[in-house]
Design an enzyme around this catalytic site. Structure first.
Site, PDB file in Angstrom:
ATOM      1  N   TYR A 189      25.668  19.139  40.644  1.00  0.00           N
ATOM      2  CA  TYR A 189      25.556  19.344  39.451  1.00  0.00           C
ATOM      3  C   TYR A 189      24.903  18.331  38.474  1.00  0.00           C
ATOM      4  O   TYR A 189      25.163  17.232  37.932  1.00  0.00           O
ATOM      5  CB  TYR A 189      27.280  19.255  39.648  1.00  0.00           C
ATOM      6  CG  TYR A 189      27.865  20.434  39.588  1.00  0.00           C
ATOM      7  CD1 TYR A 189      27.507  21.750  39.595  1.00  0.00           C
ATOM      8  CD2 TYR A 189      29.043  20.151  40.175  1.00  0.00           C
ATOM      9  CE1 TYR A 189      28.212  22.333  40.550  1.00  0.00           C
ATOM     10  CE2 TYR A 189      29.971  20.850  41.009  1.00  0.00           C
ATOM     11  CZ  TYR A 189      29.555  22.564  41.135  1.00  0.00           C
ATOM     12  OH  TYR A 189      30.312  23.016  41.763  1.00  0.00           O
ATOM     13  N   LYS A 224      56.686   2.422  46.448  1.00  0.00           N
ATOM     14  CA  LYS A 224      56.682   2.967  45.462  1.00  0.00           C
ATOM     15  C   LYS A 224      55.332   3.936  46.201  1.00  0.00           C
ATOM     16  O   LYS A 224      54.422   3.353  45.997  1.00  0.00           O
ATOM     17  CB  LYS A 224      56.792   2.767  44.454  1.00  0.00           C
ATOM     18  CG  LYS A 224      55.644   1.361  43.859  1.00  0.00           C
ATOM     19  CD  LYS A 224      55.514   0.780  42.169  1.00  0.00           C
ATOM     20  CE  LYS A 224      54.886  -0.033  42.046  1.00  0.00           C
ATOM     21  NZ  LYS A 224      54.687  -0.897  41.378  1.00  0.00           N
ATOM     22  N   MET A 247      34.341  18.242  44.111  1.00  0.00           N
ATOM     23  CA  MET A 247      35.708  18.952  44.073  1.00  0.00           C
ATOM     24  C   MET A 247      35.912  18.297  45.800  1.00  0.00           C
ATOM     25  O   MET A 247      36.415  17.569  46.146  1.00  0.00           O
ATOM     26  CB  MET A 247      36.059  20.473  43.559  1.00  0.00           C
ATOM     27  CG  MET A 247      37.737  20.216  44.099  1.00  0.00           C
ATOM     28  SD  MET A 247      37.746  21.952  43.849  1.00  0.00           S
ATOM     29  CE  MET A 247      38.245  22.035  41.650  1.00  0.00           C
TER      30      MET A 247
HETATM   31  C1  LIG Z   1      54.453  -1.542  41.693  1.00  0.00           C
HETATM   32  C2  LIG Z   1      55.071  -3.211  40.894  1.00  0.00           C
HETATM   33  C3  LIG Z   1      54.733  -4.955  41.963  1.00  0.00           C
HETATM   34  C4  LIG Z   1      53.801  -4.785  43.591  1.00  0.00           C
HETATM   35  O1  LIG Z   1      52.917  -5.693  42.230  1.00  0.00           O
HETATM   36  P1  LIG Z   1      51.253  -5.631  43.300  1.00  0.00           P
HETATM   37  O2  LIG Z   1      50.500  -6.065  42.384  1.00  0.00           O
HETATM   38  O3  LIG Z   1      51.533  -4.165  43.518  1.00  0.00           O
HETATM   39  O4  LIG Z   1      52.180  -6.631  44.451  1.00  0.00           O
HETATM   40  C5  LIG Z   1      56.242  -5.240  41.843  1.00  0.00           C
HETATM   41  N1  LIG Z   1      56.836  -5.441  40.273  1.00  0.00           N
HETATM   42  C6  LIG Z   1      56.677  -3.833  39.810  1.00  0.00           C
HETATM   43  C7  LIG Z   1      57.478  -4.091  38.507  1.00  0.00           C
HETATM   44  C8  LIG Z   1      55.784  -3.537  39.798  1.00  0.00           C
HETATM   45  O5  LIG Z   1      55.730  -2.476  38.980  1.00  0.00           O
END
Ligand SMILES: *Cc1c(COP(=O)(O)O)cnc(C)c1O
Length: 389
Positions: free
Chosen positions: A267, A48, A326
């Site tokens: 800044y 993801k 930035m």
């Molecule tokens: C993001 C996620 C993972 C992976 O988790 P990690 O801690 O990065 O290994 C697994 N299961 C679900 C449901 C997630 O949202």
């Protein structure tokens, strides 16, 4: 003159102020290490958020070639992208927005992870109308994020009038505290998920993220779901395994300047130099995910480290001076002999010399957030350096 690029097109990979070197060999090694630890369960890959910021295309291609056949994404949009690089894989969509994504799931052959009784109702009526299509079920065992309640799941599994189009291929849940091995929540969730798993006898089960895999054999079930470990992040409070660093982030020096003791930098004039200093002003800032909270000074709400982050060059740590802005950040290079660094040279932000998670901690956050914040201004180099021995 003949060396000049011919067109704007030729310039599209020129002129970056920072670069990411992504070691695909290390990525694959990390996945294989998680695969070994997951055994006898099968090991998927969570890709993801554009493969945790590293590029879902490259990541899923490499892991598919390494033999990974189960991928998890957050959105159907991400699933469509991964499908193009993982033709035979099963791709699960965790943030399943129903109604609406049925068509995408059918065309791209994605498996929606149903996360409420409403989802189940939508999906079963879609399947009644258009034919069977596999789905997965998320059950909430103690996070209150996504999933049917345990009671709903058990009732559903016992309901013999279940619609014919309802054909889950996976039942999953997610741990809230896997990164804290002795947290009592882990065992509570395990007990709840065991009950759900047994009520769905014969259907594959999935429970553990990276940290969960390390909680022991009981936590593995049929399919594990590592993410961060593949990308070289620390796996919570677990000491092992040491994942290999996958990403090196570097920034280029725009200019080097000298400043006197007592002067201020950036800044808010939040840092007052306590010695005559040489300062490397670098082409990196919070627009690149080099978070403002990494500033050397002038950040009020920082959880852990009051000194901020540091970069690295020539064996020397180089503290951030004053606020990250930035597009520019100042590093203190006074400890490096004069003349060793010049404009155009690179300073490492994290990688082999500065741990990703140490930088994250300096900014009061976690490696996950640093990786997924990297932004689009980096030159991205994909290499294969530390492929399996
Ligand atoms: C993001 C996620 C993972 C992976 O988790 P990690 O801690 O990065 O290994 C697994 N299961 C679900 C449901 C997630 O949202």
């Amino acid at each position: 003159m003949s060396d000049l690029p011919h067109s704007i097109e030729d310039l599209k990979d020129e002129g970056h102020g920072a670069r990411l070197t992504i070691d695909i060999g290390a990525l694959v090694d990390n996945w294989r290490a998680m695969q070994k630890l997951s055994s006898p369960a099968r090991c998927s890959a969570v890709v993801k958020a554009d493969g945790y910021g590293l590029g879902a295309k490259t990541v899923s291609t490499a892991l598919y070639q390494a033999g990974c056949r189960d991928f998890f994404v957050a959105t159907a949009h991400e699933g469509v992208a991964v499908r193009q690089h993982a033709p035979e894989a099963r791709i699960y969509v965790m943030n399943c927005i129903l109604p609406g994504i049925e068509q995408i799931c059918r065309v791209a052959e994605l498996v929606p992870v149903l996360a409420s009784m409403q989802d189940v109702a939508h999906w079963t009526s879609a399947c009644a109308a258009n034919g069977e299509h596999p789905c997965a079920l998320q059950v909430d065992t103690g996070m209150n994020r996504l999933g049917l309640t345990v009671a709903e799941a058990v009732a559903l599994s016992n309901d013999i009038t279940r619609p014919a189009g309802f054909s889950p291929v996976l039942v999953m849940s997610h741990l809230a505290c896997a990164d804290v091995p002795d947290h009592p929540h882990n065992n509570k969730q395990l007990e709840a998920f065991r009950m759900v798993a047994s009520s769905f006898g014969g259907i594959e089960t999935s429970f553990s993220n990276s940290a969960g895999i390390l909680l022991g054999a009981d936590y593995k079930f049929d399919l594990t779901r590592p993410g961060i470990a593949i990308y070289g992040g620390a796996v919570g409070h677990h000491v092992k395994p040491r994942t290999k660093p996958v990403v090196t982030a570097e920034t280029r020096i725009v200019t080097i300047r000298r400043a006197k003791r007592g002067e201020t930098v950036s800044y808010g004039a939040s840092v007052i130099l306590d010695r005559d200093s040489r300062i490397a002003v670098c082409s990196i800032g919070y627009a690149d995910g080099y978070l403002r909270a990494l500033s050397g000074a002038g950040v009020v709400l920082r959880a852990h480290d009051e000194r901020g982050a540091h970069g690295h060059a020539h064996g020397t740590n180089l503290p951030v001076l004053g606020r990250v802005t930035m597009d520019l950040t100042a590093f203190d290079i006074t400890d490096i002999p004069d003349g060793m660094l010049k404009a155009g040279d690179f300073i490492e932000l994290f990688g082999n010399n500065v741990a990703l998670d140490d930088v994250a901690r300096a900014g009061g956050t976690i490696g996950y957030e640093l990786l997924t914040s990297l932004g689009s201004r980096y030159q991205r180099l994909y290499v294969n350096r530390s492929g399996e021995d």
